[in-house]
Each structure stands twice: as C-alpha cells, then as structure tokens.
Design a protein around this motif. Structure first.
Motif, PDB file in Angstrom:
ATOM      1  N   ALA A   2      17.614  55.948  25.309  1.00 26.37           N
ATOM      2  CA  ALA A   2      18.018  56.709  26.495  1.00 26.37           C
ATOM      3  C   ALA A   2      18.205  55.781  27.693  1.00 26.37           C
ATOM      4  CB  ALA A   2      16.960  57.758  26.803  1.00 26.37           C
ATOM      5  N   ILE A   3      18.966  56.260  28.642  1.00 27.20           N
ATOM      6  CA  ILE A   3      19.261  55.454  29.840  1.00 27.20           C
ATOM      7  C   ILE A   3      17.998  55.267  30.688  1.00 27.20           C
ATOM      8  CG2 ILE A   3      20.653  55.430  31.933  1.00 27.20           C
ATOM      9  CD1 ILE A   3      22.831  55.996  30.029  1.00 27.20           C
ATOM     10  N   LEU A   4      17.163  56.314  30.739  1.00 25.63           N
ATOM     11  CA  LEU A   4      15.890  56.221  31.451  1.00 25.63           C
ATOM     12  C   LEU A   4      14.786  56.629  30.491  1.00 25.63           C
ATOM     13  CD1 LEU A   4      14.185  55.788  33.995  1.00 25.63           C
ATOM     14  CD2 LEU A   4      14.615  58.174  34.587  1.00 25.63           C
ATOM     15  N   GLU A   5      13.832  55.735  30.294  1.00 28.15           N
ATOM     16  CA  GLU A   5      12.700  56.000  29.414  1.00 28.15           C
ATOM     17  C   GLU A   5      11.405  55.707  30.159  1.00 28.15           C
ATOM     18  OE1 GLU A   5      13.473  53.531  25.969  1.00 28.15           O
ATOM     19  OE2 GLU A   5      14.659  55.126  25.059  1.00 28.15           O
ATOM     20  N   LYS A   6      10.314  56.240  29.646  1.00 28.53           N
ATOM     21  CA  LYS A   6       9.015  56.089  30.310  1.00 28.53           C
ATOM     22  C   LYS A   6       8.641  54.632  30.554  1.00 28.53           C
ATOM     23  CE  LYS A   6       6.844  60.387  28.883  1.00 28.53           C
ATOM     24  NZ  LYS A   6       5.665  61.020  28.287  1.00 28.53           N
ATOM     25  N   ASN A   7       9.002  53.732  29.641  1.00 25.03           N
ATOM     26  CA  ASN A   7       8.603  52.331  29.807  1.00 25.03           C
ATOM     27  C   ASN A   7       9.371  51.642  30.944  1.00 25.03           C
ATOM     28  OD1 ASN A   7      11.063  52.248  28.389  1.00 25.03           O
ATOM     29  ND2 ASN A   7      10.482  50.417  27.261  1.00 25.03           N
ATOM     30  N   ARG A   8      10.329  52.335  31.530  1.00 26.18           N
ATOM     31  CA  ARG A   8      11.052  51.779  32.672  1.00 26.18           C
ATOM     32  C   ARG A   8      10.713  52.510  33.977  1.00 26.18           C
ATOM     33  NH1 ARG A   8      15.164  51.262  28.697  1.00 26.18           N
ATOM     34  NH2 ARG A   8      16.306  53.066  29.437  1.00 26.18           N
ATOM     35  N   ILE A   9       9.600  53.233  33.966  1.00 27.88           N
ATOM     36  CA  ILE A   9       9.127  53.911  35.175  1.00 27.88           C
ATOM     37  C   ILE A   9       7.741  53.361  35.497  1.00 27.88           C
ATOM     38  CG2 ILE A   9       8.473  56.099  36.245  1.00 27.88           C
ATOM     39  CD1 ILE A   9      10.398  57.497  34.281  1.00 27.88           C
ATOM     40  N   LYS A  10       7.584  52.845  36.707  1.00 26.65           N
ATOM     41  CA  LYS A  10       6.278  52.335  37.138  1.00 26.65           C
ATOM     42  C   LYS A  10       5.855  53.124  38.376  1.00 26.65           C
ATOM     43  CE  LYS A  10       3.740  48.221  38.499  1.00 26.65           C
ATOM     44  NZ  LYS A  10       3.819  46.796  38.831  1.00 26.65           N
ATOM     45  N   LEU A  11       4.731  53.815  38.243  1.00 28.44           N
ATOM     46  CA  LEU A  11       4.196  54.623  39.343  1.00 28.44           C
ATOM     47  C   LEU A  11       3.135  53.848  40.107  1.00 28.44           C
ATOM     48  CD1 LEU A  11       3.711  58.066  37.554  1.00 28.44           C
ATOM     49  CD2 LEU A  11       5.724  57.228  38.778  1.00 28.44           C
ATOM     50  N   GLN A  12       2.916  54.263  41.353  1.00 26.06           N
ATOM     51  CA  GLN A  12       1.837  53.722  42.189  1.00 26.06           C
ATOM     52  C   GLN A  12       1.934  52.202  42.350  1.00 26.06           C
ATOM     53  OE1 GLN A  12      -0.313  56.063  43.639  1.00 26.06           O
ATOM     54  NE2 GLN A  12       1.082  57.497  42.670  1.00 26.06           N
ATOM     55  N   ALA A  13       3.143  51.701  42.486  1.00 26.39           N
ATOM     56  CA  ALA A  13       3.345  50.261  42.655  1.00 26.39           C
ATOM     57  C   ALA A  13       3.168  49.874  44.123  1.00 26.39           C
ATOM     58  CB  ALA A  13       4.749  49.872  42.195  1.00 26.39           C
ATOM     59  N   THR A  14       2.970  48.599  44.348  1.00 30.48           N
ATOM     60  CA  THR A  14       2.970  48.055  45.706  1.00 30.48           C
ATOM     61  C   THR A  14       3.961  46.896  45.705  1.00 30.48           C
ATOM     62  OG1 THR A  14       1.153  46.544  45.173  1.00 30.48           O
ATOM     63  CG2 THR A  14       0.557  48.648  46.176  1.00 30.48           C
ATOM     64  N   ALA A  15       4.567  46.666  46.850  1.00 29.79           N
ATOM     65  CA  ALA A  15       5.523  45.568  46.993  1.00 29.79           C
ATOM     66  C   ALA A  15       5.393  45.022  48.407  1.00 29.79           C
ATOM     67  CB  ALA A  15       6.944  46.053  46.737  1.00 29.79           C
ATOM     68  N   VAL A  16       5.534  43.707  48.546  1.00 25.92           N
ATOM     69  CA  VAL A  16       5.386  43.097  49.871  1.00 25.92           C
ATOM     70  C   VAL A  16       6.642  43.277  50.717  1.00 25.92           C
ATOM     71  CG1 VAL A  16       3.640  41.429  49.192  1.00 25.92           C
ATOM     72  CG2 VAL A  16       6.035  40.799  49.008  1.00 25.92           C
ATOM     73  N   ASP A  17       7.804  43.377  50.070  1.00 28.58           N
ATOM     74  CA  ASP A  17       9.061  43.597  50.794  1.00 28.58           C
ATOM     75  C   ASP A  17      10.104  44.100  49.806  1.00 28.58           C
ATOM     76  OD1 ASP A  17       9.875  41.338  49.329  1.00 28.58           O
ATOM     77  OD2 ASP A  17       9.626  39.986  51.032  1.00 28.58           O
ATOM     78  N   LYS A  18      11.321  44.339  50.291  1.00 32.44           N
ATOM     79  CA  LYS A  18      12.331  44.911  49.402  1.00 32.44           C
ATOM     80  C   LYS A  18      12.737  43.946  48.292  1.00 32.44           C
ATOM     81  CE  LYS A  18      16.582  44.104  52.043  1.00 32.44           C
ATOM     82  NZ  LYS A  18      17.716  44.787  52.667  1.00 32.44           N
ATOM     83  N   GLN A  19      12.712  42.639  48.568  1.00 30.09           N
ATOM     84  CA  GLN A  19      13.055  41.681  47.517  1.00 30.09           C
ATOM     85  C   GLN A  19      12.037  41.762  46.369  1.00 30.09           C
ATOM     86  OE1 GLN A  19      13.119  40.884  50.824  1.00 30.09           O
ATOM     87  NE2 GLN A  19      15.314  40.542  51.097  1.00 30.09           N
ATOM     88  N   GLY A  84       5.669  53.030  50.626  1.00 20.56           N
ATOM     89  CA  GLY A  84       6.996  52.766  51.178  1.00 20.56           C
ATOM     90  C   GLY A  84       7.211  51.293  51.500  1.00 20.56           C
ATOM     91  N   ILE A  85       8.479  50.912  51.512  1.00 18.28           N
ATOM     92  CA  ILE A  85       8.889  49.550  51.835  1.00 18.28           C
ATOM     93  C   ILE A  85       9.976  49.638  52.888  1.00 18.28           C
ATOM     94  CG2 ILE A  85       9.937  47.444  50.924  1.00 18.28           C
ATOM     95  CD1 ILE A  85       9.296  48.894  48.134  1.00 18.28           C
ATOM     96  N   VAL A  86       9.876  48.831  53.925  1.00 21.41           N
ATOM     97  CA  VAL A  86      10.950  48.791  54.918  1.00 21.41           C
ATOM     98  C   VAL A  86      12.180  48.247  54.206  1.00 21.41           C
ATOM     99  CG1 VAL A  86      11.761  47.706  57.044  1.00 21.41           C
ATOM    100  CG2 VAL A  86       9.382  48.477  56.868  1.00 21.41           C
ATOM    101  N   TRP A  87      13.270  49.028  54.194  1.00 16.00           N
ATOM    102  CA  TRP A  87      14.468  48.614  53.474  1.00 16.00           C
ATOM    103  C   TRP A  87      15.473  47.941  54.388  1.00 16.00           C
ATOM    104  CZ3 TRP A  87      13.772  48.442  48.503  1.00 16.00           C
ATOM    105  CH2 TRP A  87      14.833  48.044  47.697  1.00 16.00           C
ATOM    106  N   ASP A  88      15.428  48.295  55.662  1.00 11.45           N
ATOM    107  CA  ASP A  88      16.367  47.697  56.619  1.00 11.45           C
ATOM    108  C   ASP A  88      15.543  47.129  57.764  1.00 11.45           C
ATOM    109  OD1 ASP A  88      18.253  47.048  58.522  1.00 11.45           O
ATOM    110  OD2 ASP A  88      19.226  49.002  58.540  1.00 11.45           O
ATOM    111  N   GLU A  89      15.546  45.810  57.892  1.00 13.66           N
ATOM    112  CA  GLU A  89      14.738  45.158  58.930  1.00 13.66           C
ATOM    113  C   GLU A  89      15.113  45.634  60.333  1.00 13.66           C
ATOM    114  OE1 GLU A  89      16.265  43.363  56.432  1.00 13.66           O
ATOM    115  OE2 GLU A  89      14.442  43.015  55.271  1.00 13.66           O
ATOM    116  N   ASP A  90      16.352  46.115  60.504  1.00 12.87           N
ATOM    117  CA  ASP A  90      16.788  46.609  61.813  1.00 12.87           C
ATOM    118  C   ASP A  90      16.334  48.035  62.074  1.00 12.87           C
ATOM    119  OD1 ASP A  90      18.061  44.181  62.233  1.00 12.87           O
ATOM    120  OD2 ASP A  90      19.955  44.898  61.378  1.00 12.87           O
ATOM    121  N   ASP A  91      15.849  48.714  61.051  1.00 15.68           N
ATOM    122  CA  ASP A  91      15.405  50.095  61.191  1.00 15.68           C
ATOM    123  C   ASP A  91      14.088  50.259  60.440  1.00 15.68           C
ATOM    124  OD1 ASP A  91      14.981  52.801  61.360  1.00 15.68           O
ATOM    125  OD2 ASP A  91      16.892  53.386  60.473  1.00 15.68           O
ATOM    126  N   GLU A  92      12.992  49.994  61.140  1.00 12.75           N
ATOM    127  CA  GLU A  92      11.657  50.034  60.518  1.00 12.75           C
ATOM    128  C   GLU A  92      11.306  51.414  59.964  1.00 12.75           C
ATOM    129  OE1 GLU A  92       9.033  47.373  60.775  1.00 12.75           O
ATOM    130  OE2 GLU A  92      10.730  46.049  61.122  1.00 12.75           O
TER     131      GLU A  92
END
Length: 149
Positions: A2-19, A84-92
C-alpha cells in the motif's frame, strides 16, 4: 504494498527544525524500501526553493523531478510532531504538526493526496491527526476509510 502503511507512520516524534523533520519523514521512506537515501537530499533541496506547507499544521515535503530515479516505489510517510515545528522562519505562527513525506513514481498517490486535502480542510480532523496516539486513525483517514474519525 500500500502507498501508506503503519511502518511509515511515526507518532509522538520530536524534531529540532523542519530539516530534521524532513529527514525523519524521508528516513521512514528509506527504511521501508520506497526510496534510496539520496531522495531525502532532494526533499531538502525542494524545501529550500519552495515551501511545502499546506496549512492547518500540515506540510508535504517531496523530492524534485530530478530525484525520481531514486524512487523504488510510490510511498507516503507521516511524521507526527505534537509540539509542532516552525515551518517558515518568517512566520513563527506557521507550525507543522504532520509532516507527510511523498515519493511518487506515477499517479498512485493521488487518492491519498485527495484524502489529505479533505482532512486538512477540516481543522478538527487535522488537529485530531496531529494529536492522536492511534496509528489507525491516520492510516484510515489518509487511505479514505469511511467513518475513520
């Protein structure tokens, strides 16, 4: 597969920035055999030239046309970042809570994107997907399973 499967979903993640979030969404595609690692560089390069933020807390990073050779099979990944992650540095205020990585060989992903568009339009649904601890809620909503929410 399938195009979307459970092994490609990660919940409750953290990220330092959009990259970082894009790398994580891309890693889900790499680890599940959808793309080669070089595709993730294309996702980052695309984002550097054009924002993939859709609104209502959702972004859809994907590679550039030149990266199609790195796609083994069409697949979509979902990285949920409740803080949440700030996606646009010009719009916090522009925060992404769902980072949906897309790798498409053909048009197979269009149904999932149509379902995503519906979910994003519905603020309540987008918020529920951003906060849920139930992988099936996201899987069913994006795969278009009726009464999934």
């Amino acid at each position: 597969m399938a195009i979307l499967e459970k092994n490609r979903i990660k919940l409750q993640a953290t990220a330092v920035d959009k990259q970082d979030a894009i790398r994580q969404a891309g890693a889900l595609l790499v680890e599940s055999g959808c793309v080669e690692a070089a595709y993730v560089d294309g996702m980052l390069a695309r984002e550097a030239t054009m924002s993939t933020y859709l609104g209502n807390g959702v972004s859809i990073p994907h590679g550039q046309y030149d990266n199609r050779e790195h796609i083994k099979q069409t697949g979509i990944s979902v990285l949920q970042v409740p803080a949440g992650i700030v996606w646009d540095e010009d719009d916090e205020d522009e925060l992404a809570y769902l980072v949906i990585g897309i790798a498409a060989k053909g048009d197979e992903h269009m149904n999932v994107l149509a379902n995503l568009a519906e979910a994003v339009e519905d603020e309540e649904m987008a918020e529920e997907m951003a906060r849920t601890e139930d992988v099936d809620l996201i899987l069913n909503a994006l795969n278009g399973v009726p009464d999934s929410v």
